[in-house]
Design an enzyme around this catalytic site. Sequence first.
Site, mmCIF file in Angstrom:
data_model
loop_
_atom_site.group_PDB
_atom_site.id
_atom_site.type_symbol
_atom_site.label_atom_id
_atom_site.label_comp_id
_atom_site.label_asym_id
_atom_site.label_seq_id
_atom_site.Cartn_x
_atom_site.Cartn_y
_atom_site.Cartn_z
ATOM 1 N N HIS A 64 4.805 7.263 11.439
ATOM 2 C CA HIS A 64 4.410 7.030 10.050
ATOM 3 C C HIS A 64 3.688 8.313 9.606
ATOM 4 O O HIS A 64 2.473 8.347 9.481
ATOM 5 C CB HIS A 64 3.488 5.812 9.979
ATOM 6 C CG HIS A 64 3.206 5.334 8.581
ATOM 7 N ND1 HIS A 64 3.636 5.999 7.451
ATOM 8 C CD2 HIS A 64 2.529 4.258 8.138
ATOM 9 C CE1 HIS A 64 3.232 5.336 6.380
ATOM 10 N NE2 HIS A 64 2.549 4.278 6.766
ATOM 11 N N LYS A 67 22.022 -4.082 11.169
ATOM 12 C CA LYS A 67 21.183 -3.047 10.569
ATOM 13 C C LYS A 67 21.913 -1.723 10.304
ATOM 14 O O LYS A 67 21.876 -1.168 9.226
ATOM 15 C CB LYS A 67 19.972 -2.770 11.464
ATOM 16 C CG LYS A 67 19.030 -3.945 11.577
ATOM 17 C CD LYS A 67 18.178 -4.104 10.323
ATOM 18 C CE LYS A 67 17.076 -5.085 10.567
ATOM 19 N NZ LYS A 67 17.120 -6.234 9.685
ATOM 20 N N ARG A 100 11.253 3.019 4.651
ATOM 21 C CA ARG A 100 10.548 2.250 5.682
ATOM 22 C C ARG A 100 11.548 1.278 6.287
ATOM 23 O O ARG A 100 12.302 0.619 5.561
ATOM 24 C CB ARG A 100 9.368 1.488 5.096
ATOM 25 C CG ARG A 100 8.827 0.468 6.093
ATOM 26 C CD ARG A 100 7.491 -0.067 5.730
ATOM 27 N NE ARG A 100 6.461 0.945 5.872
ATOM 28 C CZ ARG A 100 5.170 0.664 5.852
ATOM 29 N NH1 ARG A 100 4.759 -0.574 5.700
ATOM 30 N NH2 ARG A 100 4.276 1.621 5.969
ATOM 31 N N ARG A 144 0.802 -1.209 0.000
ATOM 32 C CA ARG A 144 0.000 0.000 0.000
ATOM 33 C C ARG A 144 0.846 1.276 0.000
ATOM 34 O O ARG A 144 0.738 2.107 -0.902
ATOM 35 C CB ARG A 144 -0.835 -0.044 1.273
ATOM 36 C CG ARG A 144 -2.014 0.817 1.344
ATOM 37 C CD ARG A 144 -2.659 0.570 2.687
ATOM 38 N NE ARG A 144 -2.915 -0.848 2.886
ATOM 39 C CZ ARG A 144 -4.123 -1.392 2.811
ATOM 40 N NH1 ARG A 144 -5.154 -0.636 2.587
ATOM 41 N NH2 ARG A 144 -4.276 -2.682 2.998
ATOM 42 N N THR A 145 1.695 1.413 0.986
ATOM 43 C CA THR A 145 2.462 2.646 1.122
ATOM 44 C C THR A 145 3.443 2.818 -0.040
ATOM 45 O O THR A 145 3.592 3.903 -0.586
ATOM 46 C CB THR A 145 3.205 2.663 2.469
ATOM 47 O OG1 THR A 145 2.264 2.418 3.505
ATOM 48 C CG2 THR A 145 3.874 3.992 2.716
#
Lengths: 208, 307
Positions: B133, B83, B105, B55-56
């Site tokens: 968000h 990370k 994201r 979606r995003t």
Amino acid sequence: MTTPAPGRPTPDRPTPGTSGSGTPGGPGTARTVLSGADIGRVLTRMAHQILEKTAGGNGVVLLGIPTRGVPLARRLADRVRAVEGVELGVGSLDPTMHRDDLQLRAVRPLAVTDLPDGGIDGRTVILVDDVLFSGRTVRAALDALAQFGRPRVVQLAVLVDRGHRELPIRADYVGKNMPTSRQEAVAVRLTETDDRDAVMILSEGAGR
Amino acid sequence: MMRHLLSTRDLSLDDALLVLDTAEYMATVADRSVKKLPTLRGRTVVNLFFEDSTRTRTSFELAAKRLSADVINFSVRGSSVSKGESLKDTAQTLEAMGADAVVCRHPASGAPHRLAAWVRGSVLNAGDGIHEHPTQALLDAFTIRRRLGRIEGLSVTIVGDVLHSRVARSNVWLLSTLGAAVTVVAPPTLVPVGVEQWPVTVSYDLDAVLPGSDVVMMLRVQRERMTAAFFPTEREYARRYGLDADRLAAMPLSALVMHPGPMVRGMEIASDVADSTRSTVVEQVANGVSVRMAVLYLLLGGTREVP
């Protein structure tokens, strides 16, 4: 409308916030070129010219370019109605997203684009703006117009033509030709957006 | 306007309103015969997604394409490198490619902030861990304003897994900046530590709050982020905190039901409620494109020089 200082790449449309404010900073002179009564007369003449050149205003849509082109378009439509009882379509067209000089200055706020019912396909669209300067706003407006359809004819009406064109663009209806130097700025005030009706020439830093 | 969009917490009222007003303009573009604007021609937007999202990501992609930017989708998943290291390597790659904007994201809260320090372009936070968000909150605010005409003075209730929800956090900050009164409702185990410092009222009783709510925002229960048992059973959660037809009837007639998606039907929201005319779920998706176009325009549409 105020136009920026010399040496800049001459964008002809400052943000609405700054164009409505008074004299630009620093010592300068403001010379009134058109009074409120003068603007009224000029607009009446332009209304007659529009009727003449469009054979009675048939199928004409007046699209004002924000900020001050929008009230000017409404005033022209009012005058056309007063003269011949013809109702022209009136709306606004914000060309910001089509400008070629966006990267040269801070991000510009967007104004409303509002086309009259019936759209612009096959119509005679007259773009209305307060000051014609480099011609870049009009070029952007022509591109923006193509997003909404294909007018039969596009014309241009401006209250003031101050010269210094950078593109092959000319106006069909001119309120007043006003030769200026690039060091000067032309400021248009309208009661709808400001405190009064006037057109002034501002000389920035006149003492220099 | 700021250079990055990392959180709604540091968004001023003027900036928030500028985004919403600009989004109104962008929404009209969808009605035109030509749905594309030339504004960001020659600019490159990189979608950098370290977490799954359809979606995003597609929403950002469509928004950038409607503004004529070039879009590169950069999906990184399950990297064995630690990370921090992998993010920095990626940042250097993007820097070398000359990205004007990076839509990021990441499962780690704060990753977009780190990224912003490493790249020259603008960074847009598209969801970082359980932190924020921002574009989701902006599109929620835009949806509320379009439906109800205002945000100031409204009572907005956010229900569900607040603990793991970056959507809830972004909405709390944005909606209170815009003048709404926000209440969060959740089981005690899903209310985050430190909630007393948020500009919200906390409640554990959904039925008590519903009659006074103008907007009810349901959150997905984020199973994938749950490391412990936060509630006994799904049935019990649905019974106490799920929005069903009876609870919808207890809300004022004009009140909206919102959900950021993806929905778990039958868990936090009943199927008939999700499909009712008072639910804005589908509108929220359409508005997402307009809001993301607005944010991209405001971040990339002007000069690159920092004053």
